[in-house]
Structure formats: structure tokens, C-alpha cells
Motif scaffolding. Structure first.
Motif, PDB file in Angstrom:
ATOM      1  N   LEU A 450     -42.456-100.695  86.537  1.00  0.00           N
ATOM      2  CA  LEU A 450     -42.101 -99.461  85.823  1.00  0.00           C
ATOM      3  C   LEU A 450     -40.879 -99.843  85.037  1.00  0.00           C
ATOM      4  O   LEU A 450     -40.881 -99.508  83.628  1.00  0.00           O
ATOM      5  CB  LEU A 450     -41.398 -98.264  86.747  1.00  0.00           C
ATOM      6  CG  LEU A 450     -40.784 -97.302  86.289  1.00  0.00           C
ATOM      7  CD1 LEU A 450     -41.668 -96.512  85.198  1.00  0.00           C
ATOM      8  CD2 LEU A 450     -40.325 -96.182  87.127  1.00  0.00           C
ATOM      9  N   ILE A 451     -39.728-100.494  85.354  1.00  0.00           N
ATOM     10  CA  ILE A 451     -38.542-100.855  84.289  1.00  0.00           C
ATOM     11  C   ILE A 451     -39.148-101.693  83.211  1.00  0.00           C
ATOM     12  O   ILE A 451     -38.688-101.693  82.173  1.00  0.00           O
ATOM     13  CB  ILE A 451     -37.306-101.362  85.284  1.00  0.00           C
ATOM     14  CG1 ILE A 451     -37.064-100.273  86.187  1.00  0.00           C
ATOM     15  CG2 ILE A 451     -36.239-101.719  84.287  1.00  0.00           C
ATOM     16  CD1 ILE A 451     -36.042-100.801  87.173  1.00  0.00           C
ATOM     17  N   ALA A 452     -39.875-102.855  83.604  1.00  0.00           N
ATOM     18  CA  ALA A 452     -40.248-103.785  82.611  1.00  0.00           C
ATOM     19  C   ALA A 452     -41.085-103.096  81.709  1.00  0.00           C
ATOM     20  O   ALA A 452     -40.962-103.601  80.527  1.00  0.00           O
ATOM     21  CB  ALA A 452     -41.036-104.820  83.580  1.00  0.00           C
ATOM     22  N   GLU A 453     -42.035-102.275  82.078  1.00  0.00           N
ATOM     23  CA  GLU A 453     -42.797-101.439  81.115  1.00  0.00           C
ATOM     24  C   GLU A 453     -42.064-100.736  80.126  1.00  0.00           C
ATOM     25  O   GLU A 453     -42.147-100.683  78.927  1.00  0.00           O
ATOM     26  CB  GLU A 453     -43.750-100.733  81.646  1.00  0.00           C
ATOM     27  CG  GLU A 453     -45.174-101.679  82.590  1.00  0.00           C
ATOM     28  CD  GLU A 453     -45.964-100.849  83.255  1.00  0.00           C
ATOM     29  OE1 GLU A 453     -45.688 -99.786  83.210  1.00  0.00           O
ATOM     30  OE2 GLU A 453     -46.880-101.490  83.573  1.00  0.00           O
ATOM     31  N   GLU A 454     -41.139-100.137  80.722  1.00  0.00           N
ATOM     32  CA  GLU A 454     -40.258 -99.240  80.016  1.00  0.00           C
ATOM     33  C   GLU A 454     -39.350-100.184  78.884  1.00  0.00           C
ATOM     34  O   GLU A 454     -39.313 -99.678  77.665  1.00  0.00           O
ATOM     35  CB  GLU A 454     -39.251 -98.348  80.672  1.00  0.00           C
ATOM     36  CG  GLU A 454     -38.347 -97.370  80.218  1.00  0.00           C
ATOM     37  CD  GLU A 454     -39.506 -96.231  79.809  1.00  0.00           C
ATOM     38  OE1 GLU A 454     -38.747 -95.628  78.659  1.00  0.00           O
ATOM     39  OE2 GLU A 454     -40.550 -96.005  79.881  1.00  0.00           O
ATOM     40  N   CYS A 455     -39.067-101.224  79.217  1.00  0.00           N
ATOM     41  CA  CYS A 455     -38.270-102.253  78.343  1.00  0.00           C
ATOM     42  C   CYS A 455     -39.053-102.903  77.465  1.00  0.00           C
ATOM     43  O   CYS A 455     -38.578-103.642  76.338  1.00  0.00           O
ATOM     44  CB  CYS A 455     -37.299-103.112  79.180  1.00  0.00           C
ATOM     45  SG  CYS A 455     -36.286-102.333  80.281  1.00  0.00           S
ATOM     46  N   ASP A 456     -40.276-102.963  77.695  1.00  0.00           N
ATOM     47  CA  ASP A 456     -41.291-103.952  76.807  1.00  0.00           C
ATOM     48  C   ASP A 456     -41.724-103.221  75.525  1.00  0.00           C
ATOM     49  O   ASP A 456     -42.294-103.675  74.673  1.00  0.00           O
ATOM     50  CB  ASP A 456     -42.421-104.171  77.398  1.00  0.00           C
ATOM     51  CG  ASP A 456     -42.144-105.703  78.069  1.00  0.00           C
ATOM     52  OD1 ASP A 456     -41.247-106.302  77.859  1.00  0.00           O
ATOM     53  OD2 ASP A 456     -43.125-106.018  79.099  1.00  0.00           O
ATOM     54  N   SER A 457     -41.273-102.059  75.290  1.00  0.00           N
ATOM     55  CA  SER A 457     -41.390-101.070  74.177  1.00  0.00           C
ATOM     56  C   SER A 457     -40.859-101.582  72.854  1.00  0.00           C
ATOM     57  O   SER A 457     -41.093-101.072  71.900  1.00  0.00           O
ATOM     58  CB  SER A 457     -41.286 -99.521  74.398  1.00  0.00           C
ATOM     59  OG  SER A 457     -39.707 -99.470  74.601  1.00  0.00           O
TER      60      SER A 457
END
Length: 479
Positions: A450-457
Motif C-alpha cells: 500500500l505504501i509503495a504504491e502510494e509513493c510510486d505516484s
């Protein structure tokens, strides 16, 4: 010079009126557009990609200048021997910047000559004398004498071209090099054809010689810059592969599931992610680690060192090896960071680093930690999140004899800790804002994803790491 009757082609058809003028106008307009692109290219002599772009623009401008020069001569008509009308025009574009011409007097020079086989008469245009660096008072050279002006390694080539033209009636189309009047090697392009008499026999040879030194220099510059780009790309790929292999060798191989690799109610649920930099994918100074210690406690650490590539990854591997050894020896987190600081000070490759070092005792659920200029862990509990209060600690390698305080916090079953590096990784406020969604995750792996996807934006100028630690047991169970 008499009008030649070419041996291998019919006389050309006359162009429609205005065709040459239209070509000249289009060429000048295109030349101006390319020059505008060249001027808009950001100047950065240290950047290989910039040098390739500039070389490409320079070569295109050189070719368009030569095209414009030749069209101007075409409009003026075929030059007479000794005339000045074959001198190329220098104003191919009204926006031309003379300071950008480089060795401009060589650009687009075109001269012509004819060698009469029946009378042994040789006639050269004025520009051909200039191109070949010969004084007009010395007179033109015969075909037998012409190779004496050419570099030794190109003399045989010129002889073959002339012989094929005179004996077999083949058109001449080739290049050779000479030493100019300034002792500089110059590249010339010759095009010519035999002139036949009424009986179909070769009466003379007529040729046009063009100085293409600037063009070939531009092509060479473009080729060199392109080769440099390819080498840089290959080196970057190799470095990226070496850094990845070094990370795989020293960092923990797990990406989630329970840790340590044993079953039981006190087994930590861990997951981690590396978030590579967009600009520097070979960043090698970031790490995360988890290790079961002989005491039954778990070592949890995360950090980053300055430096990129293999050097950064090597320093990271050295530091992580020392950290593991001291942790196994039972050294507490605060004292351990002090030893790491001393290690960086004495290293032959000085570096700065931030780190968080902690130990988790499963029997008491005590989390003991120290930090060296590193973001504090985030504690998520009951759908909310907060940063732990950090003990004092400066960056590793920043000062000699630094002391690092140590703090403890009592955790509850179901608590979730997020450890992360700084750089362009997730910010504290952004992570804390994810608390309601974090509370809905069922595992450390799901939370890390969840955190990784949020930071990949968004693009990152620097790499980052994060590690998620879920305390075993149900939320709200007695501690």
C-alpha cells in the motif's frame, strides 16, 4: 569550358522557372529552424547527451549551408574556368551567426577542372586552386601530377578513379585527402565524367571538386558523441547490475511473510520495499535488515549512506556487516551506532549516513532503538498513527566521538511500525495520513505494498527504503 557530352546519361531537362529560387527559400527557412533548435539546446559541456545533440545540430546546419551554397551556384549558372562565380555564398540564412561557423572559409567550397586528352590542355577554376592549395601562377596539374597533392595512403584510390573514368568511361565519385596550405588535412569529394568526341572516344575529363572537411569533421564529432553515449549507457547498465547483485548478496532475501523463519505466536510479521530513484537507479547506499539474535531478540535496522553506484553499495555492505557483527555480540543500539560512527571516520572513503538501529524483545514486546540523524519510526495503533519521540543522535560520520541516546517503547499486539529512509521517500505526514487504510491491511506485506504504491505516484531524485513490522497477536489483547 566547352559543354560536355556525358558518356552515361542524356542531357538533363530544364527545370521549371522559379524551381531553384523556391528550393533556396525552403533551404534557408529550414536552416534557420535548425539553428533555432541548436540555440535552444541547454548548454552543458559536461553532459554527453548535450554534446551529441549539439553535434547533430551542427552537422545538419553544415549540410544545409552546403546545400544552400550549391543552390546559389546553380542559380548563378555553371562557372567558367578562372571565374569567381563558383565561390560559395556565405549567407545561407538571414539569421546566420558568423561566430558559429567554425572553420567557415572551407565550408562548401566547390571548384571545377577539365583535362583535355587531345591537346594536353588543363584548365582549373579559381576556386579549385584555392581548394588544392596551389598558387595559380604555378598553373594547374596534369592527371599524372594530381596524385602528388594527395596523402600517400589515398593516392592509389585517386589513380584508380581517374583510370576507370578515362579507360572504362566510369563516372568519378569518391573522396581523398590532401594537406592544405595551412598544413591541415582536408577531405575533398570529386565527381566527374569523361567527355566524348563525335566518334564516342574520350576526349577529356571534367570534374567538380568540393571541400567537405567541415562536413566530415561534423560527422566524426557526431559519431564520437554517439559512441560516448553508448559507452555511458553500457557502463550505467553494468553498474546497475553490479549494485543489484551486491544488494541481493547482503540484504535479506525475504519480501514479506513471518520473520524470523519459525512458527510461533511471537514471530514478527515483516515486509520491506526498496523504492529506486528515477534519475539514479543504481543508487546503492540504502539498506534495511532484520536478524534473529542469539538472545532471542530481533535486530531491526534501516539506513542510507551518501554515494551512488558501486562505491555506495560497497560502503553500505561494509557498514551492514559491521552492524550485524556488533549486534550478534550483544551491543545495544545506542552504543552500536557510536561504533559505526567511529568506523566511518576511519574509513578511506569518508561518507555520511543516517541509520536507525533497534532491538525487539518478544517476551516483553519492548522496542529499544537509537537513531543517527534518521526519521523516527511511525507507530500505527487503533486506526491512528504517530511518530515516536526520537532520542538524540547525529549523522554517522558527521563528528568525532558522537554519543547516541537510546529509547524504549512498549508495544501491543497488532501494533504496526513503519521504518523508512528519508531522501525522496514517503514523508511522515503522508504516511500518517494513510492510518485509516493501514488499519485495514491484514499483513505487513499488504501494508508495505500500500505504501509503495502510494509513493510510486511521483518521480524520485533519490532512492528510499521502508520496512513494515507488525507485532503478533490481536489488536487490543493484553500486553
Amino acid at each position: 569550358m566547352p559543354s560536355p557530352l556525358f558518356a552515361d546519361r542524356p542531357a538533363p531537362q530544364a527545370a521549371e522557372p522559379g524551381t531553384v529560387d523556391a528550393l533556396i527559400t525552403r533551404t534557408r527557412r529550414l536552416r534557420g529552424d535548425v539553428d533555432a533548435v541548436r540555440r535552444d539546446t541547454e548548454v552543458d559541456d559536461s553532459n554527453t547527451l548535450w554534446r551529441w545533440k549539439r553535434a547533430l545540430c551542427d552537422l545538419a546546419i553544415c549540410q544545409l549551408d552546403q546545400l544552400g551554397s550549391h543552390l546559389d551556384q546553380l542559380k548563378a549558372g555553371r562557372p567558367d574556368a578562372g571565374g569567381a562565380s563558383d565561390r560559395p555564398a556565405r549567407d545561407a540564412s538571414p539569421n546566420r551567426d558568423p561566430a558559429q561557423d567554425g572553420p567557415g572559409p572551407r565550408l562548401g567550397r566547390v571548384g571545377s577542372g577539365e583535362w583535355n586528352l587531345l591537346t594536353d590542355e588543363v584548365s582549373w577554376s579559381e576556386e579549385l586552386f584555392r581548394i588544392l592549395g596551389r598558387d595559380p601562377e604555378s598553373g594547374p596539374l596534369t592527371l599524372d601530377e594530381l596524385p602528388s597533392l594527395v596523402l600517400p595512403e589515398d593516392q592509389a584510390l585517386l589513380t584508380v578513379m581517374v583510370t576507370d573514368c578515362l579507360i572504362d568511361g566510369k563516372p568519378i565519385d569518391g573522396e581523398f585527402r590532401i594537406f592544405g596550405a595551412d598544413s591541415e588535412v582536408r577531405t575533398l569529394h570529386m565527381m566527374g565524367e569523361p567527355v566524348l568526341d563525335t566518334d564516342g572516344c574520350t576526349a577529356s575529363m571534367w570534374a567538380v571538386v568540393r571541400d567537405i572537411s567541415v562536413l566530415r569533421d561534423g560527422e566524426r564529432s557526431l559519431r564520437d558523441s554517439r559512441d560516448s553515449l553508448r559507452r555511458e549507457h553500457h557502463l550505467a547498465q553494468t553498474e546497475h547490475r553490479l549494485v543489484a547483485e551486491l544488494h541481493d548478496a547482503v540484504l535479506p532475501p525475504w519480501h514479506g511473510s513471518s520473520y524470523p523463519p519459525r512458527s510461533g505466536p511471537d514471530a514478527l510479521d515483516l515486509a520491506a520495499r526498496r523504492l529506486p530513484a528515477t534519475a539514479h537507479p543504481a543508487t546503492g547506499g540504502h539498506w534495511f535488515d532484520a536478524l534473529e539474535l542469539p538472545s532471542g531478540e530481533s535486530l531491526l535496522t534501516i539506513g542510507e549512506l551518501t554515494g551512488h553506484g558501486v562505491a555506495g553499495a560497497s560502503s553500505m555492505a561494509m557498514l551492514l556487516g559491521a552492524l550485524r557483527g556488533m549486534a550478534v555480540a550483544g551491543i545495544a543500539p545506542g552504543a552500536l551506532l557510536g561504533h559505526l560512527n567511529q568506523l566511518l571516520e576511519s574509513s578511506q572513503q569518508p561518507a555520511l549516513g543516517s541509520a536507525l538501529c533497534s532491538r525487539y524483545a518478544p517476551e516483553t514486546r519492548t522496542f529499544s532503538w537509537a537513531q543517527a540523524g534518521h526519521p523516527a519510526p511511525l507507530l500505527f495503533r487503533d486506526g491512528t498513527g504517530r511518530a515516536l519521540t526520537p532520542p538524540d543522535g547525529v549523522l554517522l560520520g558527521a563528528t568525532s566521538g558522537a554519543a547516541y541516546e537510546q529509547a524504549e517503547v512498549q508495544l501491543l499486539p497488532g501494533d504496526l511500525l513503519v521504518l523508512h529512509t528519508d531522501g525522496d521517500g514517503p514523508t511522515r505526514e503522508r504516511l500518517i495520513g494513510l492510518a485509516p487504510r493501514v488499519a485495514g491491511t491484514r499483513s505487513a506485506r499488504e501494508c508495505a505494498q500500500l505504501i509503495a504504491e502510494e509513493c510510486d505516484s511521483a518521480e524520485r531524485a533519490d532512492a528510499a527504503c521502508l520496512m513494515v513490522v507488525r507485532i503478533p497477536g490481536r489488536q487490543g489483547a493484553p500486553g
